[in-house]
Design a protein around this motif. Structure first.
Motif, PDB file in Angstrom:
ATOM      1  N   HIS A  95      50.445  23.360  -3.458  1.00 14.62           N
ATOM      2  CA  HIS A  95      50.825  22.870  -2.152  1.00 14.62           C
ATOM      3  C   HIS A  95      52.347  22.842  -2.066  1.00 14.62           C
ATOM      4  O   HIS A  95      52.999  22.103  -2.770  1.00 14.62           O
ATOM      5  N   LEU A  96      52.915  23.698  -1.212  1.00 15.11           N
ATOM      6  CA  LEU A  96      54.357  23.738  -0.985  1.00 15.11           C
ATOM      7  C   LEU A  96      54.658  23.131   0.376  1.00 15.11           C
ATOM      8  O   LEU A  96      54.006  23.467   1.367  1.00 15.11           O
ATOM      9  N   PRO A  97      55.626  22.253   0.449  1.00 14.84           N
ATOM     10  CA  PRO A  97      55.969  21.676   1.756  1.00 14.84           C
ATOM     11  C   PRO A  97      56.654  22.726   2.626  1.00 14.84           C
ATOM     12  O   PRO A  97      57.460  23.524   2.151  1.00 14.84           O
ATOM     13  N   LEU A  98      56.320  22.747   3.881  1.00 16.65           N
ATOM     14  CA  LEU A  98      56.928  23.652   4.845  1.00 16.65           C
ATOM     15  C   LEU A  98      57.814  22.831   5.763  1.00 16.65           C
ATOM     16  O   LEU A  98      57.358  21.879   6.397  1.00 16.65           O
ATOM     17  N   GLU A  99      59.078  23.182   5.794  1.00 14.95           N
ATOM     18  CA  GLU A  99      60.028  22.463   6.629  1.00 14.95           C
ATOM     19  C   GLU A  99      60.495  23.393   7.730  1.00 14.95           C
ATOM     20  O   GLU A  99      60.947  24.501   7.473  1.00 14.95           O
ATOM     21  N   VAL A 100      60.364  22.981   8.958  1.00  9.11           N
ATOM     22  CA  VAL A 100      60.784  23.768  10.106  1.00  9.11           C
ATOM     23  C   VAL A 100      62.034  23.120  10.684  1.00  9.11           C
ATOM     24  O   VAL A 100      62.036  21.933  11.005  1.00  9.11           O
ATOM     25  N   LEU A 101      63.075  23.912  10.809  1.00  7.08           N
ATOM     26  CA  LEU A 101      64.340  23.417  11.352  1.00  7.08           C
ATOM     27  C   LEU A 101      64.514  23.964  12.754  1.00  7.08           C
ATOM     28  O   LEU A 101      64.481  25.173  12.968  1.00  7.08           O
ATOM     29  N   ILE A 102      64.663  23.095  13.708  1.00  2.00           N
ATOM     30  CA  ILE A 102      64.912  23.481  15.087  1.00  2.00           C
ATOM     31  C   ILE A 102      66.292  22.959  15.458  1.00  2.00           C
ATOM     32  O   ILE A 102      66.587  21.788  15.267  1.00  2.00           O
ATOM     33  N   SER A 103      67.128  23.852  15.960  1.00  2.00           N
ATOM     34  CA  SER A 103      68.461  23.411  16.361  1.00  2.00           C
ATOM     35  C   SER A 103      68.810  24.002  17.721  1.00  2.00           C
ATOM     36  O   SER A 103      68.334  25.067  18.091  1.00  2.00           O
ATOM     37  N   GLY A 104      69.638  23.297  18.442  1.00  2.00           N
ATOM     38  CA  GLY A 104      70.077  23.752  19.755  1.00  2.00           C
ATOM     39  C   GLY A 104      71.557  23.459  19.947  1.00  2.00           C
ATOM     40  O   GLY A 104      72.096  22.526  19.356  1.00  2.00           O
ATOM     41  N   GLN A 105      72.203  24.297  20.772  1.00  2.00           N
ATOM     42  CA  GLN A 105      73.627  24.131  21.048  1.00  2.00           C
ATOM     43  C   GLN A 105      73.904  24.461  22.503  1.00  2.00           C
ATOM     44  O   GLN A 105      73.175  25.228  23.133  1.00  2.00           O
ATOM     45  N   ASN A 106      74.987  23.947  23.001  1.00  2.00           N
ATOM     46  CA  ASN A 106      75.548  24.285  24.310  1.00  2.00           C
ATOM     47  C   ASN A 106      74.617  24.008  25.477  1.00  2.00           C
ATOM     48  O   ASN A 106      74.733  24.648  26.513  1.00  2.00           O
ATOM     49  N   VAL A 107      73.683  23.088  25.337  1.00  2.00           N
ATOM     50  CA  VAL A 107      72.821  22.745  26.462  1.00  2.00           C
ATOM     51  C   VAL A 107      73.632  21.841  27.390  1.00  2.00           C
ATOM     52  O   VAL A 107      74.082  20.774  26.987  1.00  2.00           O
ATOM     53  N   ALA A 108      73.829  22.307  28.608  1.00  2.00           N
ATOM     54  CA  ALA A 108      74.635  21.548  29.562  1.00  2.00           C
ATOM     55  C   ALA A 108      74.016  21.652  30.947  1.00  2.00           C
ATOM     56  O   ALA A 108      73.569  22.724  31.353  1.00  2.00           O
ATOM     57  N   LEU A 109      73.984  20.551  31.643  1.00  2.00           N
ATOM     58  CA  LEU A 109      73.533  20.529  33.029  1.00  2.00           C
ATOM     59  C   LEU A 109      74.757  20.347  33.906  1.00  2.00           C
ATOM     60  O   LEU A 109      75.655  19.572  33.587  1.00  2.00           O
ATOM     61  N   GLY A 110      74.790  21.058  35.020  1.00  2.00           N
ATOM     62  CA  GLY A 110      75.945  20.946  35.899  1.00  2.00           C
ATOM     63  C   GLY A 110      75.541  20.968  37.360  1.00  2.00           C
ATOM     64  O   GLY A 110      74.499  21.503  37.732  1.00  2.00           O
ATOM     65  N   ALA A 111      76.372  20.384  38.170  1.00  2.00           N
ATOM     66  CA  ALA A 111      76.187  20.384  39.623  1.00  2.00           C
ATOM     67  C   ALA A 111      77.569  20.366  40.260  1.00  2.00           C
ATOM     68  O   ALA A 111      78.491  19.731  39.742  1.00  2.00           O
ATOM     69  N   ALA A 112      77.689  21.083  41.360  1.00  2.00           N
ATOM     70  CA  ALA A 112      78.969  21.128  42.079  1.00  2.00           C
ATOM     71  C   ALA A 112      78.683  21.092  43.572  1.00  2.00           C
ATOM     72  O   ALA A 112      77.694  21.650  44.043  1.00  2.00           O
ATOM     73  N   LEU A 113      79.559  20.433  44.304  1.00  2.00           N
ATOM     74  CA  LEU A 113      79.444  20.343  45.753  1.00  2.00           C
ATOM     75  C   LEU A 113      80.766  20.783  46.352  1.00  2.00           C
ATOM     76  O   LEU A 113      81.828  20.292  45.961  1.00  2.00           O
ATOM     77  N   CYS A 114      80.712  21.723  47.300  1.00  2.30           N
ATOM     78  CA  CYS A 114      81.913  22.216  47.976  1.00  2.30           C
ATOM     79  C   CYS A 114      81.851  21.797  49.437  1.00  2.30           C
ATOM     80  O   CYS A 114      80.935  22.180  50.166  1.00  2.30           O
ATOM     81  N   LEU A 115      82.816  20.990  49.844  1.00  2.00           N
ATOM     82  CA  LEU A 115      82.914  20.537  51.231  1.00  2.00           C
ATOM     83  C   LEU A 115      84.184  21.129  51.839  1.00  2.00           C
ATOM     84  O   LEU A 115      85.278  20.625  51.628  1.00  2.00           O
ATOM     85  N   PRO A 116      84.071  22.212  52.586  1.00  2.00           N
ATOM     86  CA  PRO A 116      85.271  22.851  53.157  1.00  2.00           C
ATOM     87  C   PRO A 116      85.777  22.082  54.380  1.00  2.00           C
ATOM     88  O   PRO A 116      84.997  21.468  55.111  1.00  2.00           O
ATOM     89  N   PHE A 117      87.073  22.121  54.564  1.00  2.24           N
ATOM     90  CA  PHE A 117      87.685  21.441  55.701  1.00  2.24           C
ATOM     91  C   PHE A 117      88.429  22.416  56.612  1.00  2.24           C
ATOM     92  O   PHE A 117      89.125  22.003  57.512  1.00  2.24           O
TER      93      PHE A 117
END
Length: 181
Positions: free
Chosen positions: A1-23
């Motif tokens: 019986h050998l242990p199985l190790e699963v490595l999950i990694s993530g990078q650069n996950v970013a949420l963004g929102a922008a609002l443009c109100l022209p005048f």
């Protein structure tokens, strides 16, 4: 019986929102909002053991509906090895990129394959190679094009000296009759 190790990694996950109100009050000045998950220039990355992937999503909305939608997804495998005096790695990734610009009446769809590898010996000599092949479909108004392009890039670094050589082949598969060949 050998242990199985699963490595999950993530990078650069970013949420963004922008609002443009022209005048300015001109006919092209209108309220816009943009939402995104990461960015094209900085996509999110996800790895599970040697399997890797990434991408981004962005949508821009105007007062009268969707203006731009962009989606990219990439998947493949990556492997790194370090044995002390030498280290290197190889990766093979396939991906898609989709963009629709309602305002400019443009559509773009790319499917690509990118394979690269690198090797460094004692930090003195470094060699890297990249193969990139893309099939692009572009539609601008009533004109459409299907293009294929492949590029091989080799870079060699020895101490303070560096040289890079690239070779590119491009072929047009179809398009409008008035396009140059």
């Amino acid at each position: 019986h050998l242990p199985l190790e699963v490595l999950i990694s993530g990078q650069n996950v970013a949420l963004g929102a922008a609002l443009c109100l022209p005048f300015g009050g001109g006919p092209s000045d209108r309220m816009r909002v943009r939402f995104n998950l990461s960015e094209r220039y900085d996509p999110f990355q996800l790895a599970v053991m040697i399997f890797a992937g990434g991408g981004f999503f962005a949508i821009s909305l105007g007062a009268d509906g969707m203006e731009v939608l962009e989606i990219a997804l990439e998947f493949g495998a990556a492997f790194e090895l370090n044995i002390g005096v030498a280290s290197g790695g190889v990766s093979a990734m396939a991906g898609i990129y989709f963009r629709i610009d309602v305002v400019a009446d443009e559509l773009q769809f790319d499917a690509y394959l990118r394979i690269n590898g690198h090797l460094s010996v004692l930090g003195i000599i470094t060699i890297s190679i990249e193969f990139y092949m893309v099939l692009s479909y572009k539609e601008e108004g009533d004109r459409s094009k299907l293009l294929g392009r492949a590029t091989v890039t080799v870079k060699v670094e020895v101490l303070f000296f560096s040289a890079t050589v690239s070779m590119t082949v491009e072929r047009k598969f179809s398009g409008s009759a008035d396009d140059p060949t």
